[in-house]
Design a protein around this motif. Structure first.
Motif, PDB file in Angstrom:
ATOM      1  N   ALA A  48      20.626  11.515  13.994  1.00  0.00           N
ATOM      2  CA  ALA A  48      19.399  12.172  13.525  1.00  0.00           C
ATOM      3  C   ALA A  48      18.313  12.144  14.602  1.00  0.00           C
ATOM      4  O   ALA A  48      17.558  13.113  14.762  1.00  0.00           O
ATOM      5  CB  ALA A  48      18.900  11.500  12.249  1.00  0.00           C
ATOM      6  N   ASP A  49      18.229  11.043  15.343  1.00  0.00           N
ATOM      7  CA  ASP A  49      17.256  10.964  16.434  1.00  0.00           C
ATOM      8  C   ASP A  49      17.538  12.022  17.496  1.00  0.00           C
ATOM      9  O   ASP A  49      16.632  12.717  17.962  1.00  0.00           O
ATOM     10  CB  ASP A  49      17.288   9.575  17.087  1.00  0.00           C
ATOM     11  CG  ASP A  49      16.732   8.478  16.193  1.00  0.00           C
ATOM     12  OD1 ASP A  49      15.835   8.777  15.388  1.00  0.00           O
ATOM     13  OD2 ASP A  49      17.195   7.331  16.317  1.00  0.00           O
ATOM     14  N   TRP A  50      18.812  12.149  17.875  1.00  0.00           N
ATOM     15  CA  TRP A  50      19.168  13.095  18.936  1.00  0.00           C
ATOM     16  C   TRP A  50      18.992  14.535  18.479  1.00  0.00           C
ATOM     17  O   TRP A  50      18.534  15.386  19.260  1.00  0.00           O
ATOM     18  CB  TRP A  50      20.604  12.856  19.412  1.00  0.00           C
ATOM     19  CG  TRP A  50      20.784  11.639  20.265  1.00  0.00           C
ATOM     20  CD1 TRP A  50      21.562  10.556  20.008  1.00  0.00           C
ATOM     21  CD2 TRP A  50      20.163  11.386  21.540  1.00  0.00           C
ATOM     22  NE1 TRP A  50      21.480   9.638  21.021  1.00  0.00           N
ATOM     23  CE2 TRP A  50      20.635  10.120  21.987  1.00  0.00           C
ATOM     24  CE3 TRP A  50      19.273  12.096  22.341  1.00  0.00           C
ATOM     25  CZ2 TRP A  50      20.232   9.563  23.203  1.00  0.00           C
ATOM     26  CZ3 TRP A  50      18.876  11.541  23.560  1.00  0.00           C
ATOM     27  CH2 TRP A  50      19.348  10.295  23.975  1.00  0.00           C
ATOM     28  N   THR A  51      19.340  14.841  17.235  1.00  0.00           N
ATOM     29  CA  THR A  51      19.142  16.221  16.775  1.00  0.00           C
ATOM     30  C   THR A  51      17.659  16.547  16.668  1.00  0.00           C
ATOM     31  O   THR A  51      17.248  17.684  16.932  1.00  0.00           O
ATOM     32  CB  THR A  51      19.842  16.467  15.421  1.00  0.00           C
ATOM     33  OG1 THR A  51      19.400  15.506  14.454  1.00  0.00           O
ATOM     34  CG2 THR A  51      21.355  16.377  15.564  1.00  0.00           C
ATOM     35  N   ARG A  52      16.837  15.556  16.302  1.00  0.00           N
ATOM     36  CA  ARG A  52      15.398  15.778  16.278  1.00  0.00           C
ATOM     37  C   ARG A  52      14.878  16.059  17.686  1.00  0.00           C
ATOM     38  O   ARG A  52      14.013  16.917  17.885  1.00  0.00           O
ATOM     39  CB  ARG A  52      14.674  14.571  15.674  1.00  0.00           C
ATOM     40  CG  ARG A  52      13.173  14.811  15.476  1.00  0.00           C
ATOM     41  CD  ARG A  52      12.490  13.668  14.753  1.00  0.00           C
ATOM     42  NE  ARG A  52      12.456  12.444  15.529  1.00  0.00           N
ATOM     43  CZ  ARG A  52      13.191  11.373  15.283  1.00  0.00           C
ATOM     44  NH1 ARG A  52      14.053  11.370  14.269  1.00  0.00           N
ATOM     45  NH2 ARG A  52      13.093  10.289  16.042  1.00  0.00           N
ATOM     46  N   VAL A  53      15.409  15.346  18.668  1.00  0.00           N
ATOM     47  CA  VAL A  53      15.038  15.604  20.066  1.00  0.00           C
ATOM     48  C   VAL A  53      15.365  17.038  20.448  1.00  0.00           C
ATOM     49  O   VAL A  53      14.549  17.735  21.062  1.00  0.00           O
ATOM     50  CB  VAL A  53      15.766  14.623  21.010  1.00  0.00           C
ATOM     51  CG1 VAL A  53      15.672  15.100  22.457  1.00  0.00           C
ATOM     52  CG2 VAL A  53      15.187  13.225  20.881  1.00  0.00           C
ATOM     53  N   LEU A  54      16.559  17.498  20.076  1.00  0.00           N
ATOM     54  CA  LEU A  54      16.975  18.855  20.432  1.00  0.00           C
ATOM     55  C   LEU A  54      16.071  19.891  19.780  1.00  0.00           C
ATOM     56  O   LEU A  54      15.666  20.880  20.423  1.00  0.00           O
ATOM     57  CB  LEU A  54      18.429  19.077  20.026  1.00  0.00           C
ATOM     58  CG  LEU A  54      19.470  18.329  20.862  1.00  0.00           C
ATOM     59  CD1 LEU A  54      20.843  18.406  20.199  1.00  0.00           C
ATOM     60  CD2 LEU A  54      19.536  18.892  22.285  1.00  0.00           C
ATOM     61  N   ALA A  55      15.749  19.680  18.512  1.00  0.00           N
ATOM     62  CA  ALA A  55      14.874  20.627  17.817  1.00  0.00           C
ATOM     63  C   ALA A  55      13.488  20.656  18.449  1.00  0.00           C
ATOM     64  O   ALA A  55      12.906  21.727  18.672  1.00  0.00           O
ATOM     65  CB  ALA A  55      14.783  20.263  16.336  1.00  0.00           C
ATOM     66  N   GLN A  56      12.952  19.490  18.773  1.00  0.00           N
ATOM     67  CA  GLN A  56      11.645  19.426  19.402  1.00  0.00           C
ATOM     68  C   GLN A  56      11.686  20.018  20.808  1.00  0.00           C
ATOM     69  O   GLN A  56      10.733  20.692  21.244  1.00  0.00           O
ATOM     70  CB  GLN A  56      11.135  17.993  19.439  1.00  0.00           C
ATOM     71  CG  GLN A  56      10.805  17.432  18.068  1.00  0.00           C
ATOM     72  CD  GLN A  56      10.110  16.074  18.140  1.00  0.00           C
ATOM     73  OE1 GLN A  56       9.618  15.662  19.191  1.00  0.00           O
ATOM     74  NE2 GLN A  56      10.073  15.380  17.014  1.00  0.00           N
ATOM     75  N   ALA A  57      12.780  19.786  21.520  1.00  0.00           N
ATOM     76  CA  ALA A  57      12.910  20.341  22.869  1.00  0.00           C
ATOM     77  C   ALA A  57      12.886  21.861  22.830  1.00  0.00           C
ATOM     78  O   ALA A  57      12.178  22.509  23.612  1.00  0.00           O
ATOM     79  CB  ALA A  57      14.210  19.848  23.508  1.00  0.00           C
TER      80      ALA A  57
END
Length: 285
Positions: A48-57
Motif C-alpha cells: 500500500a505504501d508503494w502504490t501510494r508513492v506511484l499514485a502521488q508520483a
C-alpha cells in the motif's frame, strides 16, 4: 496514515523516481553501493505504501520510475507495482541482475512501457563471478541474450572496478549478443565500494536531486540512490510533493552542489551515473 497531496512547485518535480524496493539480492557484489545481499530485507514499506508513492508520483508529474534494490524482482509486490504503474502513464525500468527471471517477469518485461537494465562485468566467467560473489555469469549472460531475442528494451552497464578487469572484452561480448545500449562507469566509494570509509559527497556527480529522487525500503527519501544517508523526509509520514519541494531537499541539494563537481551534461530523463551503473556521465573521481 492518509496524507494530502499538495501541488508541487515546478522545480520540485522529478522526472525520474527510483523505487529502491529491497536490500535482498542473490549476489554480494564487492562494490555494491547499498551493501545488498542474500541476508538483506525488504524493509518496512508495504504494498500500500508503494502504490501510494506511484499514485502521488504520477500526480506530481513524474514520467518514469526505476525499480532497483538489491534485486527488485525478489520483492513479492514488484510485479503488482509494475502493473499498477503502467496505467498511471509511468514508464517502468527494472534494474535486475538477471540471475533469475521467472515467466511472470518475462511477460512483464515485454509489456509496452517497460524496459530492463542490468550490469555485466567481464566476458570471463571466473572474473565476473569473483566480482558478484556468486556463480552468476552464465545465467546473467543467457538472460541478456534472451532479452535481446525477445525484443525487450535493454541497456547494460559495465562497472569498471580496476585491476585487470576485462572491460573492453565485456563490451565486445555484449555487442556479439546484440546489445546496442552499453555504457561504462567507475565504481563509486559508497557501501561496500567505500571499503569502510564514511560517505563522501565529493563522490557524487553533483546533480543528485536534479530531476530525480529516491525512495528507499524504509520510506526515506533522498536526492539519489547513492546519497541515501542524506534523508530529506519519509514517505510514510508526509506527501511526496511536500518532501520533494521541502527545505530539507533544497538544503541537501545545495550541500551536494557545494562539494561535488558537476560532471558532464546529465539528462534528467536518463540514469544518474552514481545512482545506476552504465551512464556516460562523469562524476568527480
Amino acid at each position: 496514515m492518509t496524507v494530502a497531496l499538495e501541488p508541487p512547485t515546478q522545480t520540485a518535480v522529478p522526472r525520474l523516481l527510483w523505487l529502491d524496493l529491497t536490500r535482498k539480492c542473490q549476489l554480494k557484489c564487492a562494490h555494491c553501493f547499498n551493501e545488498s545481499g542474500p541476508e538483506g530485507t525488504h524493509g518496512t514499506m508495504t504494498r500500500a505504501d508503494w502504490t501510494r508513492v506511484l499514485a502521488q508520483a504520477a500526480g506530481c508529474g513524474v514520467r518514469a520510475v526505476q525499480l532497483i534494490g538489491g534485486e527488485p524482482t525478489m520483492h513479492p509486490d514488484a510485479p503488482d507495482l509494475v502493473g499498477y504503474a503502467l496505467p498511471l502513464g509511468l514508464r517502468v525500468e527494472v534494474f535486475s541482475n538477471l540471475v533469475h527471471v521467472s515467466d511472470t517477469w518475462w511477460e512483464l518485461l515485454q509489456r509496452a512501457g517497460v524496459s530492463v537494465a542490468t550490469s555485466y562485468y567481464s566476458d570471463d566467467a571466473e572474473q565476473h563471478n569473483a566480482i558478484t560473489g556468486r556463480p552468476s555469469h552464465q545465467r546473467t549472460r543467457a538472460n541478456i541474450e534472451k532479452a535481446v531475442r525477445l525484443g525487450v528494451p535493454l541497456r547494460v552497464g559495465i562497472i569498471d572496478i580496476g585491476d585487470t578487469q576485462r572491460v573492453s572484452q565485456a563490451r565486445a561480448d555484449l555487442e556479439i549478443l546484440g546489445v546496442a545500449d552499453i555504457r561504462v562507469d567507475k565504481v563509486r566509494a559508497f557501501g561496500r565500494g567505500a571499503r569502510g570509509q564514511a560517505p563522501d559527497m565529493a563522490q557524487l556527480c553533483g546533480r543528485c536531486g536534479s530531476g530525480k529522487a529516491t525512495i528507499g525500503p524504509t520510506g526515506d527519501v533522498s536526492p539519489c540512490v547513492m546519497s541515501q544517508w542524506m534523508s530529506v523526509g519519509n514517505i510514510q509520514d508526509a506527501a511526496l510533493a511536500d518532501i520533494l519541494g521541502g527545505a530539507a531537499m533544497a538544503e541537501a541539494n545545495a550541500s551536494i552542489r557545494a562539494v561535488a563537481r558537476l560532471g558532464g551534461a546529465c539528462d534528467p530523463d536518463e540514469e544518474c551515473s552514481p545512482g545506476s551503473p552504465g551512464s556516460g556521465c562523469t562524476p568527480r573521481a
